[in-house]
Design a protein around this motif. Structure first.
Motif, PDB file in Angstrom:
ATOM      1  N   MET A   1      19.072  10.224  28.448  1.00 10.48           N
ATOM      2  CA  MET A   1      18.669  10.352  29.836  1.00 10.48           C
ATOM      3  C   MET A   1      19.908  10.181  30.702  1.00 10.48           C
ATOM      4  O   MET A   1      20.727   9.319  30.458  1.00 10.48           O
ATOM      5  N   SER A   2      20.036  10.986  31.728  1.00  5.18           N
ATOM      6  CA  SER A   2      21.226  10.934  32.578  1.00  5.18           C
ATOM      7  C   SER A   2      21.138   9.794  33.578  1.00  5.18           C
ATOM      8  O   SER A   2      20.069   9.262  33.859  1.00  5.18           O
ATOM      9  N   ILE A   3      22.286   9.474  34.119  1.00  2.79           N
ATOM     10  CA  ILE A   3      22.356   8.424  35.126  1.00  2.79           C
ATOM     11  C   ILE A   3      21.530   8.807  36.341  1.00  2.79           C
ATOM     12  O   ILE A   3      20.841   7.980  36.921  1.00  2.79           O
ATOM     13  N   ASN A   4      21.565  10.083  36.724  1.00  3.64           N
ATOM     14  CA  ASN A   4      20.848  10.524  37.911  1.00  3.64           C
ATOM     15  C   ASN A   4      19.343  10.357  37.795  1.00  3.64           C
ATOM     16  O   ASN A   4      18.653  10.283  38.794  1.00  3.64           O
ATOM     17  N   SER A   5      18.826  10.308  36.586  1.00  2.00           N
ATOM     18  CA  SER A   5      17.383  10.143  36.431  1.00  2.00           C
ATOM     19  C   SER A   5      16.932   8.738  36.804  1.00  2.00           C
ATOM     20  O   SER A   5      15.754   8.470  36.894  1.00  2.00           O
ATOM     21  N   LEU A   6      17.875   7.843  37.050  1.00  5.81           N
ATOM     22  CA  LEU A   6      17.514   6.495  37.464  1.00  5.81           C
ATOM     23  C   LEU A   6      17.208   6.411  38.954  1.00  5.81           C
ATOM     24  O   LEU A   6      17.002   5.349  39.493  1.00  5.81           O
ATOM     25  N   SER A   7      17.179   7.562  39.639  1.00  7.47           N
ATOM     26  CA  SER A   7      16.842   7.552  41.059  1.00  7.47           C
ATOM     27  C   SER A   7      15.343   7.374  41.268  1.00  7.47           C
ATOM     28  O   SER A   7      14.895   7.148  42.376  1.00  7.47           O
ATOM     29  N   THR A  54      18.027   4.260  28.830  1.00 16.39           N
ATOM     30  CA  THR A  54      19.329   4.627  29.369  1.00 16.39           C
ATOM     31  C   THR A  54      20.305   3.498  29.087  1.00 16.39           C
ATOM     32  O   THR A  54      19.922   2.332  29.073  1.00 16.39           O
ATOM     33  N   TYR A  55      21.569   3.854  28.878  1.00 17.58           N
ATOM     34  CA  TYR A  55      22.570   2.853  28.515  1.00 17.58           C
ATOM     35  C   TYR A  55      23.755   2.772  29.465  1.00 17.58           C
ATOM     36  O   TYR A  55      24.529   1.825  29.394  1.00 17.58           O
ATOM     37  N   VAL A 108      24.929  -0.685  29.384  1.00 16.06           N
ATOM     38  CA  VAL A 108      23.875  -1.693  29.505  1.00 16.06           C
ATOM     39  C   VAL A 108      23.096  -1.670  28.195  1.00 16.06           C
ATOM     40  O   VAL A 108      22.494  -0.655  27.847  1.00 16.06           O
ATOM     41  N   MET A 109      23.165  -2.751  27.483  1.00 17.90           N
ATOM     42  CA  MET A 109      22.490  -2.838  26.186  1.00 17.90           C
ATOM     43  C   MET A 109      21.337  -3.825  26.311  1.00 17.90           C
ATOM     44  O   MET A 109      21.558  -5.033  26.341  1.00 17.90           O
ATOM     45  N   TRP A 110      20.112  -3.282  26.431  1.00 15.72           N
ATOM     46  CA  TRP A 110      18.970  -4.168  26.620  1.00 15.72           C
ATOM     47  C   TRP A 110      18.719  -5.028  25.396  1.00 15.72           C
ATOM     48  O   TRP A 110      18.048  -6.040  25.475  1.00 15.72           O
ATOM     49  N   ARG A 111      19.265  -4.637  24.276  1.00  9.83           N
ATOM     50  CA  ARG A 111      19.368  -5.489  23.094  1.00  9.83           C
ATOM     51  C   ARG A 111      20.838  -5.471  22.685  1.00  9.83           C
ATOM     52  O   ARG A 111      21.486  -4.441  22.764  1.00  9.83           O
ATOM     53  N   THR A 112      21.337  -6.593  22.229  1.00 11.58           N
ATOM     54  CA  THR A 112      22.718  -6.626  21.756  1.00 11.58           C
ATOM     55  C   THR A 112      22.794  -5.871  20.428  1.00 11.58           C
ATOM     56  O   THR A 112      21.763  -5.687  19.749  1.00 11.58           O
TER      57      THR A 112
END
Length: 190
Positions: A1-7, A54-55, A108-112
């Motif tokens: 998923m792209s960064i822009n989809s976080l809008s 997304t990461y 951003v790693m929601w799990r390590t």
């Protein structure tokens, strides 16, 4: 998923109660309150990125267009400095890794990687693969993993999880020929 989809908010994502509380968007001066606030922001960021699978976070983009840091309903926005403070907290926990020296872009790693490694290893054991080899492709896109949380995981994150298992002697990453590494193999050890 792209960064822009976080809008927009990820489908099915539910905002925590703090998101409707105006002081949540201003870093609090009281140290006890600030610790709780930063923890709530950390939880929110990880949950949001997990829901969107997304990461990558670009601070310029998210501080301007993401609903994550801007609640238009209550007309509140977390400042770029406050976002950095939250991300530094996540970095200290192993959930954020900066991709540039200016700290403008991070993973951003929601799990390590260690947490992902444990989930993957449990799947390998449950699937009878604890002494077998499979490819990274089979793990992130295979029919046998569609019900796993790591299904669809980006290859770089999958490699980090396997490297964490490797340090524990539970797996070995076998390099492949593709530049993106998707054809790499994994040998699990019991």
């Amino acid at each position: 998923m792209s960064i822009n989809s976080l809008s927009t908010s990820p489908l099915g994502f539910e905002w925590p109660w703090q998101y409707e509380f105006p002081p949540f968007f201003t870093i609090q001066p009281n140290s006890d309150t600030r610790i709780k606030q930063l923890e709530a922001w950390c939880d929110l960021i990880l949950a949001y990125y997990r829901a969107s699978k997304t990461y990558i976070m670009d601070l310029t983009e998210v501080s301007q267009s993401s609903p994550l840091f801007c609640n238009s309903k209550i007309n509140r926005r977390l400042s770029p400095e406050a976002i950095r403070t939250v991300l530094e907290t996540l970095e200290s926990k192993g959930n954020v890794e900066w991709q540039d020296g200016k700290k403008d872009r991070c993973l951003v790693m929601w799990r390590t990687p260690q947490e992902w490694g444990q989930l993957i290893y449990q799947w390998a054991e449950d699937s009878g693969l604890s002494t077998s080899v499979c490819t990274l492709y089979e793990m992130h896109s295979g029919e046998d993993t569609t019900d796993q949380e790591f299904y669809g995981m980006e290859v770089w994150m999958l490699k980090r999880a396997i490297q964490a298992l490797s340090r524990l002697g539970k797996a070995e990453l076998i390099p492949g020929d593709n530049p993106d590494g998707s054809d790499a193999g994994v040998k699990f050890f019991s």
